[in-house]
Design a protein around this motif. Structure first.
Motif, PDB file in Angstrom:
ATOM      1  N   ARG A  47      -8.940   9.643  18.212  1.00 34.52           N
ATOM      2  CA  ARG A  47      -9.592  10.133  16.991  1.00 34.52           C
ATOM      3  C   ARG A  47     -10.446   9.024  16.395  1.00 34.52           C
ATOM      4  NH1 ARG A  47      -4.437  12.139  17.044  1.00 34.52           N
ATOM      5  NH2 ARG A  47      -4.278  14.399  17.196  1.00 34.52           N
ATOM      6  N   ARG A  48     -11.580   9.393  15.818  1.00 31.61           N
ATOM      7  CA  ARG A  48     -12.548   8.399  15.367  1.00 31.61           C
ATOM      8  C   ARG A  48     -12.681   8.308  13.853  1.00 31.61           C
ATOM      9  NH1 ARG A  48     -12.895   5.348  19.412  1.00 31.61           N
ATOM     10  NH2 ARG A  48     -14.868   4.479  18.658  1.00 31.61           N
ATOM     11  N   HIS A  49     -12.093   9.258  13.136  1.00 30.24           N
ATOM     12  CA  HIS A  49     -12.302   9.304  11.690  1.00 30.24           C
ATOM     13  C   HIS A  49     -10.966   9.254  10.955  1.00 30.24           C
ATOM     14  CE1 HIS A  49     -16.457  10.277  12.546  1.00 30.24           C
ATOM     15  NE2 HIS A  49     -16.056  11.282  13.316  1.00 30.24           N
ATOM     16  N   LEU A  50     -10.923   8.468   9.896  1.00 38.02           N
ATOM     17  CA  LEU A  50      -9.695   8.355   9.109  1.00 38.02           C
ATOM     18  C   LEU A  50      -9.238   9.708   8.568  1.00 38.02           C
ATOM     19  CD1 LEU A  50      -9.767   5.145   6.874  1.00 38.02           C
ATOM     20  CD2 LEU A  50      -8.309   5.646   8.835  1.00 38.02           C
ATOM     21  N   ALA A  51     -10.165  10.572   8.242  1.00 39.39           N
ATOM     22  CA  ALA A  51      -9.802  11.881   7.682  1.00 39.39           C
ATOM     23  C   ALA A  51      -8.949  12.700   8.643  1.00 39.39           C
ATOM     24  CB  ALA A  51     -11.060  12.654   7.302  1.00 39.39           C
ATOM     25  N   ASP A  52      -9.023  12.380   9.948  1.00 41.72           N
ATOM     26  CA  ASP A  52      -8.237  13.097  10.956  1.00 41.72           C
ATOM     27  C   ASP A  52      -7.001  12.328  11.392  1.00 41.72           C
ATOM     28  OD1 ASP A  52     -10.261  15.095  11.079  1.00 41.72           O
ATOM     29  OD2 ASP A  52     -11.412  13.818  12.457  1.00 41.72           O
ATOM     30  N   ALA A  53      -6.794  11.151  10.822  1.00 41.96           N
ATOM     31  CA  ALA A  53      -5.797  10.217  11.356  1.00 41.96           C
ATOM     32  C   ALA A  53      -4.442  10.342  10.671  1.00 41.96           C
ATOM     33  CB  ALA A  53      -6.303   8.789  11.208  1.00 41.96           C
ATOM     34  N   LEU A  54      -3.397  10.245  11.494  1.00 43.53           N
ATOM     35  CA  LEU A  54      -2.028  10.119  10.999  1.00 43.53           C
ATOM     36  C   LEU A  54      -1.662   8.639  11.077  1.00 43.53           C
ATOM     37  CD1 LEU A  54       0.521  11.648  10.037  1.00 43.53           C
ATOM     38  CD2 LEU A  54       1.236  11.744  12.431  1.00 43.53           C
ATOM     39  N   VAL A  55      -1.326   8.066   9.940  1.00 43.30           N
ATOM     40  CA  VAL A  55      -1.168   6.619   9.826  1.00 43.30           C
ATOM     41  C   VAL A  55       0.260   6.279   9.415  1.00 43.30           C
ATOM     42  CG1 VAL A  55      -1.900   4.563   8.545  1.00 43.30           C
ATOM     43  CG2 VAL A  55      -3.596   6.260   9.285  1.00 43.30           C
ATOM     44  N   SER A  56       0.805   5.254  10.027  1.00 44.26           N
ATOM     45  CA  SER A  56       2.153   4.798   9.710  1.00 44.26           C
ATOM     46  C   SER A  56       2.101   3.510   8.898  1.00 44.26           C
ATOM     47  CB  SER A  56       2.933   4.553  11.002  1.00 44.26           C
ATOM     48  OG  SER A  56       4.178   3.953  10.734  1.00 44.26           O
ATOM     49  N   THR A  57       3.091   3.344   8.036  1.00 50.88           N
ATOM     50  CA  THR A  57       3.231   2.099   7.290  1.00 50.88           C
ATOM     51  C   THR A  57       4.700   1.878   6.970  1.00 50.88           C
ATOM     52  OG1 THR A  57       2.364   0.793   5.446  1.00 50.88           O
ATOM     53  CG2 THR A  57       2.963   3.075   4.966  1.00 50.88           C
ATOM     54  N   GLY A  58       5.000   0.731   6.399  1.00 47.82           N
ATOM     55  CA  GLY A  58       6.340   0.446   5.924  1.00 47.82           C
ATOM     56  C   GLY A  58       6.291   0.199   4.429  1.00 47.82           C
ATOM     57  N   ILE A  59       7.271   0.693   3.716  1.00 47.69           N
ATOM     58  CA  ILE A  59       7.321   0.509   2.271  1.00 47.69           C
ATOM     59  C   ILE A  59       8.645  -0.146   1.928  1.00 47.69           C
ATOM     60  CG2 ILE A  59       7.206   1.633   0.011  1.00 47.69           C
ATOM     61  CD1 ILE A  59       5.805   3.996   1.448  1.00 47.69           C
ATOM     62  N   LYS A  60       8.602  -1.398   1.538  1.00 50.72           N
ATOM     63  CA  LYS A  60       9.812  -2.106   1.158  1.00 50.72           C
ATOM     64  C   LYS A  60      10.329  -1.535  -0.169  1.00 50.72           C
ATOM     65  CE  LYS A  60       8.941  -4.807   4.619  1.00 50.72           C
ATOM     66  NZ  LYS A  60       9.615  -4.614   5.903  1.00 50.72           N
ATOM     67  N   THR A  61      11.583  -1.785  -0.437  1.00 52.17           N
ATOM     68  CA  THR A  61      12.208  -1.170  -1.607  1.00 52.17           C
ATOM     69  C   THR A  61      12.982  -2.195  -2.426  1.00 52.17           C
ATOM     70  OG1 THR A  61      14.147  -0.634  -0.282  1.00 52.17           O
ATOM     71  CG2 THR A  61      12.446   1.060  -0.457  1.00 52.17           C
ATOM     72  N   GLN A  62      13.383  -1.759  -3.604  1.00 51.21           N
ATOM     73  CA  GLN A  62      14.287  -2.506  -4.472  1.00 51.21           C
ATOM     74  C   GLN A  62      13.779  -3.893  -4.835  1.00 51.21           C
ATOM     75  OE1 GLN A  62      18.385  -2.416  -3.319  1.00 51.21           O
ATOM     76  NE2 GLN A  62      18.314  -0.301  -2.634  1.00 51.21           N
ATOM     77  N   GLY A  63      12.605  -3.911  -5.469  1.00 51.21           N
ATOM     78  CA  GLY A  63      12.153  -5.135  -6.102  1.00 51.21           C
ATOM     79  C   GLY A  63      11.619  -6.199  -5.197  1.00 51.21           C
ATOM     80  N   THR A  64      11.017  -5.832  -4.066  1.00 51.67           N
ATOM     81  CA  THR A  64      10.403  -6.842  -3.218  1.00 51.67           C
ATOM     82  C   THR A  64       9.157  -7.395  -3.889  1.00 51.67           C
ATOM     83  OG1 THR A  64       9.222  -5.107  -2.037  1.00 51.67           O
ATOM     84  CG2 THR A  64      11.275  -5.864  -1.077  1.00 51.67           C
ATOM     85  N   SER A  65       8.721  -8.568  -3.451  1.00 53.87           N
ATOM     86  CA  SER A  65       7.654  -9.283  -4.147  1.00 53.87           C
ATOM     87  C   SER A  65       6.295  -8.611  -4.031  1.00 53.87           C
ATOM     88  CB  SER A  65       7.559 -10.715  -3.602  1.00 53.87           C
ATOM     89  OG  SER A  65       7.274 -10.686  -2.213  1.00 53.87           O
ATOM     90  N   ASN A  66       6.124  -7.739  -3.037  1.00 47.95           N
ATOM     91  CA  ASN A  66       4.806  -7.126  -2.857  1.00 47.95           C
ATOM     92  C   ASN A  66       4.784  -5.646  -3.230  1.00 47.95           C
ATOM     93  OD1 ASN A  66       6.358  -6.303  -0.709  1.00 47.95           O
ATOM     94  ND2 ASN A  66       4.794  -6.627   0.852  1.00 47.95           N
ATOM     95  N   ASP A  67       5.651  -5.236  -4.168  1.00 46.85           N
ATOM     96  CA  ASP A  67       5.656  -3.839  -4.624  1.00 46.85           C
ATOM     97  C   ASP A  67       4.272  -3.384  -5.076  1.00 46.85           C
ATOM     98  OD1 ASP A  67       8.293  -3.547  -4.098  1.00 46.85           O
ATOM     99  OD2 ASP A  67       8.972  -3.588  -6.177  1.00 46.85           O
TER     100      ASP A  67
END
Length: 264
Positions: free
Chosen positions: A148-168
């Motif tokens: 796929r070439r366009h962000l509008a069509d893209a399924l994207v993964s990420t990580g979300i830290k929890t409980q007061g991490t420094s980069n909230d």
């Protein structure tokens, strides 16, 4: 795909650790658990799996060094090779009976990752990669990143830290920038699985910060060998040491980078 001798060693270690984790997963409610920090658990299962991997790799290559999530660093004598190990990537999933976790092993030679294994024992999915040899699922299917070439069509993964991490705050700004631009965002709880699935074309892109070397090393090679591109948030070459990953095919990785760069 015919495995090399070194990859066979890695696969056998991952399989043995995976069997141990599968047994413990069936009795997860009975595990004795201690807390290392916010939302970061370590269990007997984790430590047992790491010991299995360590013993198997040490037996096969006694001169190699180790860098392990739980056991830390163990010096080697050959000065060139080091195993980088996450025996249970997705510990919080594991302890909540979510069947999405992996044994992840990478081999570093002269500061470069040359082989990797990611094994999800519950799904029985084995991902392997060697430098110049491609990335594979179950030794039969060669992996390629999605096209796929366009962000509008893209399924994207990420990580979300929890409980007061420094980069909230940073994470919230990233989500605010990426979420409106893509087809969807997923947070699986295992960066190794995320990177393997990116290599397999299940995810189109991935971004995350605050990662340890054992989080990044196995999947980094896998994505590259599947034709993907990996950098940090500044657009510099992907490294296991700076804790940042922006990945995808050339187009999607570039578009993600455009969205993320202004935030940093």
């Amino acid at each position: 795909m015919a495995r090399s001798a070194i990859l066979n060693v890695m696969v056998n270690a991952a399989y043995k650790a995976g069997k141990s984790l599968t047994r413990d997963f069936a009795e997860v409610e009975n595990l004795q658990v201690s807390r290392k920090g916010p939302a970061d658990f370590v269990s007997k299962a984790d430590l047992r799996a790491e010991q299995i991997v360590y013993d198997e790799l040490r037996k096969a290559r006694p001169t190699y060094a180790f860098l392990m999530e739980e056991g830390g660093e163990v010096e080697g004598t050959d000065g060139q090779h080091r195993w980088i190990i996450d025996p249970l990537d997705g510990t919080t999933n594991f302890l909540h009976s979510v069947p999405l976790f992996a044994v992840a092993i990478a081999l570093e030679r002269a500061n470069e990752i040359i082989a990797s294994v990611i094994y999800n024992p519950v799904m029985d999915e084995l991902y392997t990669a060697e430098k110049g040899g491609g990335a594979w699922l179950a030794d039969r299917k060669r992996l390629r990143v999605a096209q796929r070439r366009h962000l509008a069509d893209a399924l994207v993964s990420t990580g979300i830290k929890t409980q007061g991490t420094s980069n909230d705050g940073l994470q919230m700004r990233q989500l605010a920038a990426i979420n409106p631009a893509v087809a969807g965002i997923r947070r699986s709880g295992s960066i190794s699985v995320d990177l393997a699935w990116l290599a397999a074309g299940r995810f189109d892109g991935l971004y995350e910060a605050g990662l340890a070397p054992w989080d990044v090393a196995p999947g980094l090679l896998m994505v590259k060998e599947a034709g993907g591109f990996v950098t940090d948030f500044a657009g510099q070459g992907g490294s296991v040491w700076n804790g940042q990953v922006v990945a995808g095919n050339e187009a999607i990785q570039g578009e993600l980078l455009k969205q993320l760069k202004p935030i940093h």
